[in-house]
Design a protein around this motif. Structure first.
Motif: not given
Length: 132
Positions: A39-40, A62-67, A70-71, A84-85
């Protein structure tokens, strides 16, 4: 009757972050972060608060991945807007990229939140020793 007092629980959990030592050479990974969840919106404020002041104000993450959950496209952290990306790049699926205008870019390896302490500690130690 004696009453045993429990120490108060910390209001903020300890940040699980290890940064690689700086020796003037560019590094592929600047450190390792072990969040407690994907949970970002919950995890990011603690991460940003724990970064060195010399990194400046982080404006883009920027976070990578689909884990990651939703943000929104941006959030307010310590009275500052952070963009946020999400990247679906397969080249670095477990990383977070932090950008601070005029200061630089930092890439952190992310240890998945469900990783055991026994598995995470060697990765954390390797980052602190500059082997990662």
């Amino acid at each position: 009757m004696a009453i045993a007092l429990q120490p108060p629980l910390p209001s903020h959990p300890v940040l699980r972050l290890r940064l690689a030592p700086r020796n003037g050479m560019p590094l592929p990974i600047d450190g390792v972060w072990w969040p407690r969840s994907y949970d970002l919106l919950t995890e990011l404020p603690g991460l940003l608060a724990g970064l060195p002041r010399t990194w400046g104000h982080i404006t883009n993450v920027t976070v990578s991945g689909t884990a990651w959950s939703a943000t929104p496209g941006r959030m307010l952290v310590a009275n500052q807007v952070v963009q946020l990306h999400r990247s679906l790049s397969t080249s670095a699926p477990h990383t977070v990229v932090l950008l601070a205008p005029g200061r630089g870019r930092w890439d952190l390896l992310i240890i998945p939140p469900d990783t055991t302490a026994e598995a995470a500690e060697p990765l954390m130690a390797a980052a602190a020793g500059g082997h990662g």
